[in-house]
Design a protein around this motif. Structure first.
Motif, mmCIF file in Angstrom:
data_model
loop_
_atom_site.group_PDB
_atom_site.id
_atom_site.type_symbol
_atom_site.label_atom_id
_atom_site.label_comp_id
_atom_site.label_asym_id
_atom_site.label_seq_id
_atom_site.Cartn_x
_atom_site.Cartn_y
_atom_site.Cartn_z
ATOM 1 N N UNK A 73 26.368 -15.504 30.808
ATOM 2 C CA UNK A 73 25.918 -14.236 31.373
ATOM 3 C C UNK A 73 26.028 -13.153 30.294
ATOM 4 N N UNK A 74 25.282 -12.080 30.496
ATOM 5 C CA UNK A 74 25.389 -10.931 29.601
ATOM 6 C C UNK A 74 26.612 -10.124 30.014
ATOM 7 N N UNK A 75 27.541 -9.934 29.084
ATOM 8 C CA UNK A 75 28.724 -9.110 29.335
ATOM 9 C C UNK A 75 28.477 -7.672 28.887
ATOM 10 N N UNK A 76 27.650 -7.508 27.849
ATOM 11 C CA UNK A 76 27.301 -6.176 27.364
ATOM 12 C C UNK A 76 25.962 -6.266 26.649
ATOM 13 N N UNK A 77 25.059 -5.357 26.969
ATOM 14 C CA UNK A 77 23.778 -5.237 26.248
ATOM 15 C C UNK A 77 23.641 -3.786 25.832
ATOM 16 N N UNK A 78 23.434 -3.598 24.537
ATOM 17 C CA UNK A 78 23.306 -2.249 23.979
ATOM 18 C C UNK A 78 21.967 -2.140 23.266
ATOM 19 N N UNK A 106 7.086 1.311 23.511
ATOM 20 C CA UNK A 106 8.381 1.599 22.905
ATOM 21 C C UNK A 106 9.118 0.311 22.622
ATOM 22 N N UNK A 107 10.350 0.423 22.210
ATOM 23 C CA UNK A 107 11.137 -0.771 21.937
ATOM 24 C C UNK A 107 12.416 -0.437 21.216
ATOM 25 N N UNK A 108 12.985 -1.470 20.605
ATOM 26 C CA UNK A 108 14.240 -1.303 19.888
ATOM 27 C C UNK A 108 14.873 -2.649 19.637
ATOM 28 N N UNK A 109 16.172 -2.623 19.481
ATOM 29 C CA UNK A 109 16.953 -3.830 19.232
ATOM 30 C C UNK A 109 18.025 -3.933 20.307
ATOM 31 N N UNK A 110 18.219 -5.140 20.813
ATOM 32 C CA UNK A 110 19.305 -5.411 21.745
ATOM 33 C C UNK A 110 20.454 -6.040 20.966
ATOM 34 N N UNK A 111 21.641 -5.499 21.128
ATOM 35 C CA UNK A 111 22.857 -6.116 20.608
ATOM 36 C C UNK A 111 23.664 -6.547 21.812
ATOM 37 N N UNK A 112 23.923 -7.849 21.891
ATOM 38 C CA UNK A 112 24.499 -8.437 23.095
ATOM 39 C C UNK A 112 25.861 -9.061 22.862
ATOM 40 N N UNK A 113 26.642 -9.054 23.933
ATOM 41 C CA UNK A 113 27.855 -9.859 24.036
ATOM 42 C C UNK A 113 27.665 -10.725 25.265
ATOM 43 N N UNK A 114 27.907 -12.020 25.112
ATOM 44 C CA UNK A 114 27.733 -12.975 26.201
ATOM 45 C C UNK A 114 29.077 -13.615 26.525
ATOM 46 N N UNK A 115 29.191 -14.082 27.759
ATOM 47 C CA UNK A 115 30.400 -14.755 28.191
ATOM 48 C C UNK A 115 30.009 -15.916 29.102
ATOM 49 N N UNK A 158 16.858 -12.879 40.068
ATOM 50 C CA UNK A 158 16.959 -13.283 38.655
ATOM 51 C C UNK A 158 17.741 -12.235 37.866
ATOM 52 N N UNK A 159 17.456 -10.943 38.135
ATOM 53 C CA UNK A 159 18.140 -9.861 37.432
ATOM 54 C C UNK A 159 19.644 -9.932 37.663
ATOM 55 N N UNK A 160 20.053 -10.132 38.904
ATOM 56 C CA UNK A 160 21.480 -10.201 39.216
ATOM 57 C C UNK A 160 22.156 -11.377 38.523
ATOM 58 N N UNK A 161 21.445 -12.485 38.405
ATOM 59 C CA UNK A 161 22.033 -13.718 37.877
ATOM 60 C C UNK A 161 22.369 -13.637 36.391
ATOM 61 N N UNK A 162 21.796 -12.693 35.665
ATOM 62 C CA UNK A 162 22.023 -12.657 34.215
ATOM 63 C C UNK A 162 23.280 -11.901 33.818
ATOM 64 N N UNK A 163 23.816 -11.077 34.716
ATOM 65 C CA UNK A 163 24.910 -10.179 34.361
ATOM 66 C C UNK A 163 26.264 -10.687 34.814
ATOM 67 N N UNK A 164 27.266 -10.493 33.984
ATOM 68 C CA UNK A 164 28.652 -10.658 34.414
ATOM 69 C C UNK A 164 28.970 -9.518 35.374
ATOM 70 N N UNK A 165 29.861 -9.749 36.325
ATOM 71 C CA UNK A 165 30.130 -8.718 37.333
ATOM 72 C C UNK A 165 30.672 -7.428 36.733
ATOM 73 N N UNK A 166 31.366 -7.505 35.599
ATOM 74 C CA UNK A 166 31.929 -6.312 34.956
ATOM 75 C C UNK A 166 31.127 -5.897 33.726
ATOM 76 N N UNK A 167 29.869 -6.281 33.662
ATOM 77 C CA UNK A 167 29.032 -6.038 32.489
ATOM 78 C C UNK A 167 28.789 -4.561 32.252
ATOM 79 N N UNK A 168 28.354 -4.259 31.025
ATOM 80 C CA UNK A 168 27.932 -2.907 30.651
ATOM 81 C C UNK A 168 26.530 -3.007 30.067
ATOM 82 N N UNK A 169 25.665 -2.060 30.455
ATOM 83 C CA UNK A 169 24.285 -1.990 29.968
ATOM 84 C C UNK A 169 24.095 -0.596 29.386
#
Length: 161
Positions: free
Chosen positions: A129-134, A113-122, A38-49
């Motif tokens: 898929x998630x292209x970038x999660x910050x 703990x926690x925070x905010x996720x700022x995402x870019x999807x493609x 499941x973890x692998x399926x969410x990411x674009x191959x060139x994603x950034x985390x």
């Protein structure tokens, strides 16, 4: 634009929003349940985390290695996301959500703990898929005190009438 074109565009937007919300949930489920598939399926191959300013994992292999390190560090993790918003523009989108994370430490204490996720999807070949999660605005509370089990709170264990 015909009625059918309008309907098709609206349906595509609704399906995209549902897919992006599912993607945010799959991130949490994959991490918490150590579900590598499941973890692998969410990411674009060139994603950034970006888990912090000095912790940026780029590419599929680096992202998977980073979560596996978390799995070795924390016996149990539980993510809860809320306030997920998305803005869709064709095959790309941006999103934002808040997260609270409870993690069990190696000594069996818990940390919150926690925070905010700022995402870019493609959308690639029809799949979002998630292209970038910050992670932004992170917060981390001190470890919670150990507990030997449930705590009795007078009046709260009585049934509602």
């Amino acid at each position: 634009m015909t009625i059918l074109d309008n309907f098709t565009a609206r349906l595509d937007r609704v399906e995209a929003e549902f897919a992006l919300r599912r993607l945010a949930h799959d991130y949490c489920v994959g991490a918490d349940h150590r579900d590598r598939v499941r973890w692998e399926a969410i990411w674009a191959t060139d994603a950034a985390w970006e888990t912090g300013p000095d912790r940026i994992f780029i590419g599929f292999d680096a992202i998977c290695a980073a979560v596996e390190q978390q799995w070795r560090t924390f016996p149990i993790m539980q993510h809860a996301t809320a306030n997920h918003t998305v803005d869709i523009d064709g095959d790309s989108a941006t999103g934002r959500s808040d997260v609270v994370v409870m993690a069990q430490l190696p000594d069996h204490r818990w940390s919150l703990g926690g925070g905010t996720y700022e995402d870019e999807y493609r959308r690639e070949e029809g799949i979002w898929r998630i292209a970038r999660r910050r992670v932004t605005h992170p917060f981390d509370l001190a470890p919670l005190p150990p507990s030997d089990g449930p705590i009795h709170v007078a009046g709260l264990d009585e049934p509602y009438t």
